[in-house]
Write a protein that holds these residues in place. Sequence first.
Motif, short mmCIF file in Angstrom:
data_model
loop_
_atom_site.label_atom_id
_atom_site.label_comp_id
_atom_site.label_asym_id
_atom_site.label_seq_id
_atom_site.Cartn_x
_atom_site.Cartn_y
_atom_site.Cartn_z
N PRO A 353 203.30 50.00 25.92
CA PRO A 353 202.39 49.02 26.52
C PRO A 353 202.03 47.84 25.62
O PRO A 353 201.99 46.70 26.09
CB PRO A 353 201.15 49.83 26.88
CG PRO A 353 201.25 51.10 26.12
CD PRO A 353 202.72 51.36 25.92
N LYS A 356 205.07 45.49 25.20
CA LYS A 356 205.28 44.70 26.43
C LYS A 356 204.22 43.61 26.57
O LYS A 356 204.52 42.49 26.94
CB LYS A 356 205.22 45.62 27.66
CG LYS A 356 206.46 46.47 27.86
CD LYS A 356 206.33 47.29 29.13
CE LYS A 356 207.40 48.36 29.18
NZ LYS A 356 207.09 49.39 30.17
N ARG A 357 202.98 43.98 26.24
CA ARG A 357 201.88 43.00 26.35
C ARG A 357 202.17 41.80 25.46
O ARG A 357 202.01 40.65 25.86
CB ARG A 357 200.57 43.69 25.95
CG ARG A 357 199.33 42.86 26.12
CD ARG A 357 198.10 43.72 26.39
NE ARG A 357 197.98 44.86 25.50
CZ ARG A 357 197.85 46.11 25.92
NH1 ARG A 357 197.82 46.40 27.21
NH2 ARG A 357 197.75 47.09 25.04
N ILE A 359 205.11 40.82 24.21
CA ILE A 359 206.29 40.09 24.68
C ILE A 359 205.89 39.18 25.85
O ILE A 359 206.29 38.02 25.91
CB ILE A 359 207.41 41.07 25.10
CG1 ILE A 359 207.99 41.78 23.87
CG2 ILE A 359 208.52 40.33 25.86
CD1 ILE A 359 209.03 42.85 24.19
#
Lengths: 487, 94
Positions: A353, A356-357, A359
Amino acid sequence: MDIRLSECSVAELGRLLRGRELSAAELTEYYLERIERLDPAVRAYISVLADKARIRAREMDALLSAGAGGPLTGVPAALKDNICLAGAVTTCASKALANFRPPYSATAAEKLLHAGAVVLGKLNMDEFAMGSSTEYSAFFPTHNPWDLARVPGGSSGGAAAAVAAGTAPYAIGSDTGGSIRQPASFCGVVGMKPTYGAVSRYGLVAFASSLDQIGPLTRTVADNALVLTAIAGHDPKDSTSAPNEPGDYSAGLEEGARGLKIGLPKEFFREGLAPGVEKVIRDSARRLESLGAEVGECSLPHMDHAIAAYYLIAPAECSSNLARYDGVRYGLRAPAADVIDMFQASRSAGFGPEVKRRIMLGTYALSAGYYDAYYLQAQKLRTLIRQDYERVFAEYDVILSPTAPTAAYRFGEMSDPLSMYMGDIYTIPVNLAGLPAISLPAGLTDGMPVGVQFIGRHFEEALLYQAAFALEQSVAFTERPALTEVD
Amino acid sequence: MSISAAEVERVAFLARLHLTAAEKEDYARQLGAVLSYAGRLRELDLSAVEPTAHATPLFNVLREDAPGESMERELALANAPEAIDGFFAVPRIV
């Protein structure tokens, strides 16, 4: 032997080994046994390279018996799991790299091996070094040896916890916004982020390339200087590696604090700084004064904006660096019908998570229409931060500040990303300006260690070691986590 | 501040990420919070400030254009999820 090896400094271990009072094989067994006993509770290690370490230790014993070897020969060490070691699984604590065996070693790892290190294993971290607590490791969190209910900090949490628990004599970490210094502070050990370019980044899995830097975590300041001397230096394989020769960082260690001009940035003593931490910093300033240093108040006016700039620049660089994880050449590949779907499925399954956050944030900040508003503004703010430090360093030799606003917090306590980011307030500006900074333990608050940070001019690590050594001798921080009181 | 669902989807596609409905919702809120915090940078007049890309000034680092050794093909392919005949293999593109 009646000395406690886990309490010996790296330098002492080196002397015992060279004097042949102790063999590298014995010392390696001693540490492997401690890992087996203590690491199930601490969980600092992602992988333990027991067989390789035993073979390597015997090779180092042969060298030492022949009268060869230097201060680190035969002394065990451990590496954060984003530093490539040829043939050893290097995961970055990510599912994306869970089975990745790098075909080459990082230059810093090569240099350590050249200096005779015995690598015990690879250490846990926040996935791809993104996080401040090691809770974002894709595998398991590491626990703080001082209180297993608390985080060790991050992202080099495994490195700091292993050194604090005495399951590695020293460790190598990486620091992009505080990832060596903050866990060093949380675990009561010494952590140095060298000047940008002082240590080669070749073979360090990239997070934010203009900020990333490798550095040592140790129990003492002298050990830290010793290890940095072994890993620093120019590397043609890293085009951002500094061309100057680093020299011996231990040389001026004992010159004392007398005459040093030390600045305390007034912006750092405001709301958000825990009183128990502030007390340790103020006590340290008084100690340095009593040792003959001149301590004065200085100002870094743009620090309030540093976190905003960092959380645009670092995610932007992360989003482009992590574009390489596409499931084509290495890393996790998820089954998919076509190639675009394969990229998406592999990346979505591989990243956790927080990665991804970041990116997403970085991709947004770099995307058409937002580049000028966010990324360019952040790069301009970076200039102002650099200039703030230049003004202070025209008047002062080093800056003294907190490393983190609090001591180690409990698991789950920092659930909101923005509040976790705010914890990096004292460390982030240093990376933006590319400066060296060291954190060393200087006291306790409610039974947990508190680190203080010295920040210096570019390539003045030796002066930081000098100041830190003077404070270390005065504080005489001898407390250890209860868990380590076994042999 | 929150960013729109469409914006989140656009960025996720650019980043080559599949997001679940829950992730989309979280990121819309969390990215919004970080971006409104970052909006503080606009409080400052930075029009006359040069941007800094790297903290230590190094320019045009070049090396000799000399042949050297490169990695063995087998080693380079050792981590490949799929390799055929000495090449990286991917799902059919055309």
